[in-house]
Design a protein around this motif. Structure first.
Motif, PDB file in Angstrom:
ATOM      1  N   MET A  76      77.469  94.251  57.681  1.00 10.32           N
ATOM      2  CA  MET A  76      77.259  93.364  58.832  1.00 10.32           C
ATOM      3  C   MET A  76      76.169  92.358  58.497  1.00 10.32           C
ATOM      4  N   THR A  77      76.460  91.079  58.776  1.00 12.49           N
ATOM      5  CA  THR A  77      75.444  90.041  58.632  1.00 12.49           C
ATOM      6  C   THR A  77      75.274  89.354  59.972  1.00 12.49           C
ATOM      7  N   LEU A  78      74.089  89.480  60.536  1.00 10.68           N
ATOM      8  CA  LEU A  78      73.755  88.774  61.770  1.00 10.68           C
ATOM      9  C   LEU A  78      72.988  87.532  61.384  1.00 10.68           C
ATOM     10  N   HIS A  79      73.631  86.388  61.565  1.00 11.84           N
ATOM     11  CA  HIS A  79      73.036  85.129  61.131  1.00 11.84           C
ATOM     12  C   HIS A  79      72.159  84.550  62.230  1.00 11.84           C
ATOM     13  N   SER A  80      71.061  83.944  61.842  1.00  8.34           N
ATOM     14  CA  SER A  80      70.223  83.190  62.767  1.00  8.34           C
ATOM     15  C   SER A  80      69.692  81.980  62.024  1.00  8.34           C
ATOM     16  N   SER A  81      69.199  81.023  62.788  1.00  4.10           N
ATOM     17  CA  SER A  81      68.636  79.835  62.139  1.00  4.10           C
ATOM     18  C   SER A  81      67.264  79.523  62.712  1.00  4.10           C
ATOM     19  N   TRP A  82      66.421  78.947  61.862  1.00  8.03           N
ATOM     20  CA  TRP A  82      65.077  78.521  62.215  1.00  8.03           C
ATOM     21  C   TRP A  82      64.196  79.692  62.655  1.00  8.03           C
ATOM     22  N   VAL A  83      64.472  80.886  62.055  1.00  7.73           N
ATOM     23  CA  VAL A  83      63.609  82.047  62.295  1.00  7.73           C
ATOM     24  C   VAL A  83      62.921  82.450  60.994  1.00  7.73           C
ATOM     25  N   ALA A  84      63.700  82.700  59.943  1.00  5.32           N
ATOM     26  CA  ALA A  84      63.138  83.150  58.673  1.00  5.32           C
ATOM     27  C   ALA A  84      62.236  82.085  58.063  1.00  5.32           C
ATOM     28  N   LEU A  85      61.092  82.544  57.508  1.00  2.00           N
ATOM     29  CA  LEU A  85      60.176  81.597  56.852  1.00  2.00           C
ATOM     30  C   LEU A  85      60.815  80.992  55.626  1.00  2.00           C
ATOM     31  N   THR A  86      61.590  81.783  54.892  1.00  2.00           N
ATOM     32  CA  THR A  86      62.306  81.297  53.715  1.00  2.00           C
ATOM     33  C   THR A  86      63.692  81.921  53.712  1.00  2.00           C
ATOM     34  N   GLY A  87      64.565  81.330  52.956  1.00  2.09           N
ATOM     35  CA  GLY A  87      65.857  81.952  52.718  1.00  2.09           C
ATOM     36  C   GLY A  87      66.964  81.546  53.655  1.00  2.09           C
ATOM     37  N   GLN A  88      66.723  80.600  54.573  1.00  2.06           N
ATOM     38  CA  GLN A  88      67.833  80.163  55.421  1.00  2.06           C
ATOM     39  C   GLN A  88      68.846  79.423  54.556  1.00  2.06           C
ATOM     40  N   THR A  89      70.082  79.899  54.580  1.00  4.01           N
ATOM     41  CA  THR A  89      71.112  79.306  53.745  1.00  4.01           C
ATOM     42  C   THR A  89      71.891  78.250  54.516  1.00  4.01           C
ATOM     43  N   ARG A  90      72.640  77.484  53.788  1.00  5.97           N
ATOM     44  CA  ARG A  90      73.511  76.514  54.443  1.00  5.97           C
ATOM     45  C   ARG A  90      74.551  77.220  55.313  1.00  5.97           C
ATOM     46  N   GLU A  91      74.978  78.403  54.871  1.00  5.13           N
ATOM     47  CA  GLU A  91      75.924  79.167  55.672  1.00  5.13           C
ATOM     48  C   GLU A  91      75.288  79.605  56.992  1.00  5.13           C
ATOM     49  N   ASN A  92      74.040  80.082  56.924  1.00  5.38           N
ATOM     50  CA  ASN A  92      73.320  80.432  58.155  1.00  5.38           C
ATOM     51  C   ASN A  92      73.329  79.269  59.137  1.00  5.38           C
ATOM     52  N   THR A  93      73.005  78.114  58.636  1.00 10.54           N
ATOM     53  CA  THR A  93      72.887  76.931  59.501  1.00 10.54           C
ATOM     54  C   THR A  93      74.241  76.536  60.065  1.00 10.54           C
ATOM     55  N   ARG A  94      75.297  76.557  59.232  1.00  8.10           N
ATOM     56  CA  ARG A  94      76.621  76.165  59.706  1.00  8.10           C
ATOM     57  C   ARG A  94      77.126  77.106  60.801  1.00  8.10           C
ATOM     58  N   LEU A  95      76.901  78.420  60.597  1.00 13.36           N
ATOM     59  CA  LEU A  95      77.426  79.397  61.538  1.00 13.36           C
ATOM     60  C   LEU A  95      76.698  79.381  62.880  1.00 13.36           C
ATOM     61  N   THR A  96      75.467  78.949  62.888  1.00 12.86           N
ATOM     62  CA  THR A  96      74.664  79.065  64.111  1.00 12.86           C
ATOM     63  C   THR A  96      74.428  77.752  64.831  1.00 12.86           C
ATOM     64  N   GLN A  97      74.884  76.639  64.306  1.00 20.67           N
ATOM     65  CA  GLN A  97      74.736  75.377  65.039  1.00 20.67           C
ATOM     66  C   GLN A  97      75.902  75.238  66.009  1.00 20.67           C
ATOM     67  N   ILE A  98      75.734  75.846  67.160  1.00 21.83           N
ATOM     68  CA  ILE A  98      76.849  76.024  68.084  1.00 21.83           C
ATOM     69  C   ILE A  98      76.789  75.091  69.289  1.00 21.83           C
ATOM     70  N   GLY A  99      75.711  74.402  69.486  1.00 18.04           N
ATOM     71  CA  GLY A  99      75.639  73.393  70.537  1.00 18.04           C
ATOM     72  C   GLY A  99      75.812  73.929  71.937  1.00 18.04           C
ATOM     73  N   ALA A 100      75.510  75.209  72.166  1.00 15.91           N
ATOM     74  CA  ALA A 100      75.709  75.809  73.484  1.00 15.91           C
ATOM     75  C   ALA A 100      74.374  75.930  74.195  1.00 15.91           C
ATOM     76  N   THR A 101      74.076  75.013  75.045  1.00 17.16           N
ATOM     77  CA  THR A 101      72.823  75.063  75.786  1.00 17.16           C
ATOM     78  C   THR A 101      73.065  74.618  77.221  1.00 17.16           C
ATOM     79  N   THR A 102      73.447  75.566  78.076  1.00 18.48           N
ATOM     80  CA  THR A 102      73.491  75.285  79.508  1.00 18.48           C
ATOM     81  C   THR A 102      72.057  75.208  80.006  1.00 18.48           C
ATOM     82  N   PRO A 103      71.639  74.088  80.581  1.00 21.41           N
ATOM     83  CA  PRO A 103      70.227  73.964  80.967  1.00 21.41           C
ATOM     84  C   PRO A 103      69.842  74.976  82.037  1.00 21.41           C
ATOM     85  N   ALA A 104      68.635  75.520  81.896  1.00 25.15           N
ATOM     86  CA  ALA A 104      68.029  76.324  82.954  1.00 25.15           C
ATOM     87  C   ALA A 104      66.942  75.522  83.653  1.00 25.15           C
TER      88      ALA A 104
END
Length: 394
Positions: A1-29
């Motif tokens: 299992m790989t749980l991807h996240s972006s802009w959390v890890a200090l190093t090692g964020q891959t292009r795959e991490n970024t592609r999978l997590t740029q989802i544009g889902a932000t319903t404003p609160a």
């Protein structure tokens, strides 16, 4: 299992991490924060949300399915997108020997820049509840998104029946969509973030008007289906009713959108000997004929009325039927002979007339009452087949 996240890890964020997590889902609160939640969608289109679906797969284990979500931090942290790209098996601890407990399944973000964990990652976790006679779910950890509550009975283990997955799980997932999208809610009630926001609540489309969710199409000037709207949002709003009457909100009350015509009648004859106009007839089960109506926007209605009138035994006597119009305690039209229908002599004669009543105030209630008299004192006069029709002029 790989749980991807972006802009959390200090190093090692891959292009795959970024592609999978740029989802544009932000319903404003609010202006700075988004609604934490799961992106809607399913493989076959049958379900609102299938991401992070929990499925019991063995006595003490369940499988969490893939999905995408966003988790909102503090206003200065921003929102964390996460993606689970494959299923993961979660194993629950055996039940307490004496008491039941409730566990919580969560998605959690660890960000050492804002917490004391020293970690920079996303995780799927089981937060174990406290056994009790009446157990409650534990509080969700900071920066986490609750997914499910799972009831773990006392004494439960793999060798003692395990968890009854058909009844043990309570779905806590909430969806989120991109700004401007229609939010497919799953039953939760939360205020909107801005007027004009839409949500689909259990099959009913709703619009946030700044203070409440208003059923669509009522919010856009359409006709609200029967049973969906009690309180209107604006003057001029329309709704259907269980009686199939189209109504319009005038600012204080629901009124028929197309009022009238209204009709009243009395086929049971009654009599009077009064030479002054009276509304009450004697010797009848219906002593008076009256119609109450709401004045249309035009302020004008047509009044049609009539009766069969017979002064008994006096060929020289005349019978009169006319109308009296009131608005509350104010008399608008007094009964008079100018507007009366008249029949003279015995036997009786039927007569009717139509007249225009104008200069009414729109949306106010008015009453029209038939009035009767005879020209010669003491002559009993019968009135039968009385009718009154009020027809609004648009």
């Amino acid at each position: 299992m790989t749980l991807h996240s972006s802009w959390v890890a200090l190093t090692g964020q891959t292009r795959e991490n970024t592609r999978l997590t740029q989802i544009g889902a932000t319903t404003p609160a609010n202006p700075l924060q988004a609604r934490s939640g799961i992106l809607p969608g399913s493989y076959d289109g049958q379900y609102r949300v299938s991401g992070f679906w929990l499925e019991g797969t063995s006595a003490m284990a369940a499988t969490l399915h893939e999905g995408r979500a966003v988790i909102q931090g503090l206003s200065n942290q921003g929102v964390y997108p996460v993606t689970l790209d494959a299923t993961v098996v979660l194993t629950f601890a055996d039940g307490d020997a004496l008491s039941n407990r409730i566990d919580l399944v969560v998605l959690r973000i660890y960000d050492g820049s804002y917490d004391t964990s020293g970690k920079y990652e996303a995780a799927v976790e089981i937060v174990r509840g406290t056994p009790a006679a009446t157990p409650v779910a534990p509080a969700a950890p900071p920066l986490s998104l609750p997914l499910y509550k799972v009831a773990v009975p006392a004494g439960t283990s793999a060798g003692k029946g395990g968890i009854n997955w058909a009844t043990a799980m309570t779905d806590l997932r909430v969806p989120t969509v991109a700004v401007g999208g229609i939010l497919p809610t799953l039953g939760e009630i939360a205020p909107g973030a801005y007027p004009g926001q839409y949500q689909d609540s259990n099959g009913s489309l709703q619009r946030w008007d700044g203070s409440a969710w208003v059923p669509y199409p009522a919010a856009l000037g359409g006709i609200a289906p029967k049973g969906t709207l009690t309180t209107a949002s604006y003057v001029g709003q329309y709704r259907d009713t269980p009686q199939r009457v189209l109504q319009r909100w005038n600012g204080t009350a629901w009124l028929p959108a197309v009022p009238g015509p209204l009709f009243a009648e009395n086929l049971d004859s009654g009599s009077t000997t009064s030479v002054t106009y009276t509304r009450t007839l004697e010797e009848t089960a219906v002593p008076q004929v009256q119609v109450t109506f709401t004045a249309p926007v035009s302020g004008a209605v047509l009044l049609t009325y009539g009766a069969r009138m017979a002064p008994v035994g006096n060929a020289g006597a005349a019978a009169f039927t006319t109308v009296r119009v009131t608005q509350g305690g104010t008399e608008i039209w007094a009964p008079d002979d100018e507007r009366a229908v008249i029949a003279a002599g015995d036997p009786g004669t039927s007569a009717s007339t139509t007249t225009r009543l104008a200069n009414l105030t729109a949306d106010l209630p008015y009453s029209v009452t038939l009035m009767h008299r005879v020209s010669i004192p003491g002559v009993k006069t019968w009135f039968d087949n009385l009718f009154l029709r009020v027809e609004p002029l648009l």
